[in-house]
Each structure stands twice: as structure tokens, then as C-alpha cells.
Motif scaffolding. Structure first.
Motif, PDB file in Angstrom:
ATOM      1  N   ALA A   8       0.836  -1.212   0.000  1.00  0.00           N
ATOM      2  CA  ALA A   8       0.000   0.000   0.000  1.00  0.00           C
ATOM      3  C   ALA A   8       0.863   1.251   0.000  1.00  0.00           C
ATOM      4  CB  ALA A   8      -0.911  -0.009   1.222  1.00  0.00           C
ATOM      5  N   TYR A  61     -11.976   7.332  -9.423  1.00  0.00           N
ATOM      6  CA  TYR A  61     -12.416   5.983  -9.048  1.00  0.00           C
ATOM      7  C   TYR A  61     -13.737   5.647  -9.731  1.00  0.00           C
ATOM      8  CZ  TYR A  61     -13.501   1.833  -6.356  1.00  0.00           C
ATOM      9  OH  TYR A  61     -13.802   0.537  -5.995  1.00  0.00           O
ATOM     10  N   CYS A 132      -7.730  -1.888   7.336  1.00  0.00           N
ATOM     11  CA  CYS A 132      -8.371  -1.208   6.210  1.00  0.00           C
ATOM     12  C   CYS A 132      -7.855   0.223   6.053  1.00  0.00           C
ATOM     13  CB  CYS A 132      -9.881  -1.173   6.396  1.00  0.00           C
ATOM     14  SG  CYS A 132     -10.638  -2.776   6.686  1.00  0.00           S
ATOM     15  N   CYS A 135      -5.003   1.749   3.579  1.00  0.00           N
ATOM     16  CA  CYS A 135      -5.257   2.274   2.236  1.00  0.00           C
ATOM     17  C   CYS A 135      -6.395   3.297   2.209  1.00  0.00           C
ATOM     18  CB  CYS A 135      -5.602   1.144   1.277  1.00  0.00           C
ATOM     19  SG  CYS A 135      -4.230   0.023   0.903  1.00  0.00           S
ATOM     20  N   HIS A 136      -7.424   3.050   3.018  1.00  0.00           N
ATOM     21  CA  HIS A 136      -8.624   3.883   2.942  1.00  0.00           C
ATOM     22  C   HIS A 136      -8.618   5.043   3.929  1.00  0.00           C
ATOM     23  CE1 HIS A 136     -10.468   1.154   0.088  1.00  0.00           C
ATOM     24  NE2 HIS A 136     -10.091   0.148   0.846  1.00  0.00           N
ATOM     25  N   GLY A 142     -10.353   7.493   1.810  1.00  0.00           N
ATOM     26  CA  GLY A 142      -9.606   6.954   0.684  1.00  0.00           C
ATOM     27  C   GLY A 142      -8.394   7.797   0.335  1.00  0.00           C
ATOM     28  N   ASN A 143      -7.838   7.529  -0.836  1.00  0.00           N
ATOM     29  CA  ASN A 143      -6.675   8.276  -1.300  1.00  0.00           C
ATOM     30  C   ASN A 143      -6.796   8.474  -2.804  1.00  0.00           C
ATOM     31  OD1 ASN A 143      -3.917   8.626  -2.484  1.00  0.00           O
ATOM     32  ND2 ASN A 143      -3.353   8.626  -0.326  1.00  0.00           N
ATOM     33  N   PHE A 148      -7.480   4.851  -4.344  1.00  0.00           N
ATOM     34  CA  PHE A 148      -8.124   4.044  -3.320  1.00  0.00           C
ATOM     35  C   PHE A 148      -9.433   4.741  -2.959  1.00  0.00           C
ATOM     36  CE2 PHE A 148      -3.630   2.836  -1.698  1.00  0.00           C
ATOM     37  CZ  PHE A 148      -3.508   1.885  -2.704  1.00  0.00           C
ATOM     38  N   ASP A 174      -9.103  -4.983  -8.881  1.00  0.00           N
ATOM     39  CA  ASP A 174      -8.301  -4.225  -7.917  1.00  0.00           C
ATOM     40  C   ASP A 174      -6.850  -4.195  -8.376  1.00  0.00           C
ATOM     41  OD1 ASP A 174      -8.468  -7.025  -7.487  1.00  0.00           O
ATOM     42  OD2 ASP A 174      -7.588  -6.824  -5.494  1.00  0.00           O
ATOM     43  N   MET A 179      -6.778  -5.986  -2.865  1.00  0.00           N
ATOM     44  CA  MET A 179      -7.951  -6.338  -2.074  1.00  0.00           C
ATOM     45  C   MET A 179      -8.119  -7.850  -1.967  1.00  0.00           C
ATOM     46  SD  MET A 179      -9.541  -3.978  -0.497  1.00  0.00           S
ATOM     47  CE  MET A 179     -10.891  -5.063  -0.044  1.00  0.00           C
TER      48      MET A 179
END
Length: 203
Positions: A8, A61, A132, A135-136, A142-143, A148, A174, A179
């Protein structure tokens, strides 16, 4: 766990290299009538919790997911046909519109929220399940640089289904199978717990 945190971290160092048309939110609103049947006029999908909330989601996204449905990299009997006729500009406009909306946070089940928060923030060191938030993010925002997604406030039913689809290999879009790697050691109960926590999490 460390393996996925390292992955990540490496992913976060790269900007998403997707060529995107500039989206127009007003045009997206005008084009969104067909989407509203499932996702709602403002992207909060009020009718069925298996349909994801897309309000406030990062535009890149949203674009990636629609394009993946269109290219059959992600399959759904309802979304794939809806995505098929959309142009890149249509997709960019819809992404711009829905990303400009505000997600409505849900309420977490009281009997699952404590365990869900523990999984979200610390993972499960005994079984190698990564946190979690690696990454989130701590608030589930998120990013966008790493693409993400924001997940805070998402329907628990949808989150749980997505986790199970990644684990079963029925969803494989993903990046670098991140994921899929995270969820392969998660139990059904852990998925239900973390999904409930995410539903009540505010960005």
C-alpha cells in the motif's frame, strides 16, 4: 500484514496515470437520470443497500469502475449493460457530478461496531489481515492519488458483498490484487463487522 502495508505504501507513491477527459458536473447531472433509478438522484442509493452509494466518491475511481464495467473487467448484470453505451465524456461528466454530491452516513449495528473498528484500524495480526485504514485512511476518505476509494458511510450490505466477491475471485479489478490479498484470510463474521463499522463511519 506487513506485506500488504508495504504494498500500500508503494502504491501511494504513484499518481494514477489515467488519461481523463475533464468532466462537467452540470452536464453529468443532466445525464444522470438513468443512474438515479439505482443510485438515487444524489448518489446515495436509498432503495437497495446492495447498490453502492457513489455520492462524494473520488471522480477518478468512479471513472475507472464505469470503464471496467464497459470493458468487462468488472461484471454485473445491471451495470455492465448500462456502461456499454457511455462515451468517455459521458463517464467523466457523471463522475464529476456524483463526486460533487455529499454522502449520507448510515448507522452501524451496535453489536458489531467495536470489533469492526478494531479490524478497520488494526487488522488481525494473528491471521495476517491488514488494517483497512492503511489504504482507505483513518476516516475512510480513501486516497485519490492512489485511486483508493472513499468507503466511509457506504452501505454495509454492499461492502460485505464486495469483500466476498474479492475473496471468491468474482471481482478482480483491484490494482495488483491488493484487495484480494487482504480479504483472503477474512472470515464472514469479520467482513460483517467491518462492513457495519464502515457504514457508520463519517469522512
Amino acid at each position: 500484514m506487513n506485506k500488504w502495508l508495504v504494498t500500500a505504501t508503494l502504491a501511494l507513491s504513484f499518481t494514477v496515470g489515467l488519461a481523463q477527459a475533464a468532466g462537467n458536473a452540470e452536464d453529468g447531472k443532466n445525464k444522470s437520470a438513468v443512474c438515479a433509478g439505482c443510485h438515487g438522484a444524489e448518489g446515495n442509493s436509498p432503495l437497495n443497500p446492495v447498490w453502492p452509494k457513489i455520492a462524494g466518491q473520488h471522480p477518478a475511481y468512479i471513472e475507472k469502475q464505469i470503464k471496467d464495467f464497459k470493458a468487462n473487467k468488472r461484471s454485473d448484470p445491471m451495470m455492465s449493460p448500462m456502461a456499454a453505451p457511455l462515451s468517455d465524456q459521458d463517464i467523466a461528466d457523471l463522475a464529476a457530478y456524483y463526486s460533487s454530491q455529499t454522502i449520507k452516513t448510515g448507522v452501524a449495528a451496535a453489536d458489531k461496531v467495536e470489533a469492526g473498528e478494531r479490524l478497520y484500524r488494526a487488522g488481525n495480526a494473528d491471521t495476517g489481515v491488514a488494517a483497512c485504514m492503511a489504504c482507505h485512511g483513518p476516516s475512510g476518505a480513501g486516497n485519490p492519488q492512489a485511486n483508493f476509494p472513499a468507503i466511509a458511510g457506504q452501505h454495509a450490505t454492499y461492502v460485505e458483498k464486495a469483500l466476498k466477491d474479492f475473496r471468491a475471485g468474482t471481482r478482480t479489478n483491484d490494482a495488483s490484487k491488493m484487495m484480494q490479498g487482504v480479504v483472503e484470510r477474512m472470515t464472514d463474521e469479520e467482513m460483517a463487522e467491518v462492513a457495519q463499522y464502515i457504514q457508520g463511519l463519517s469522512r
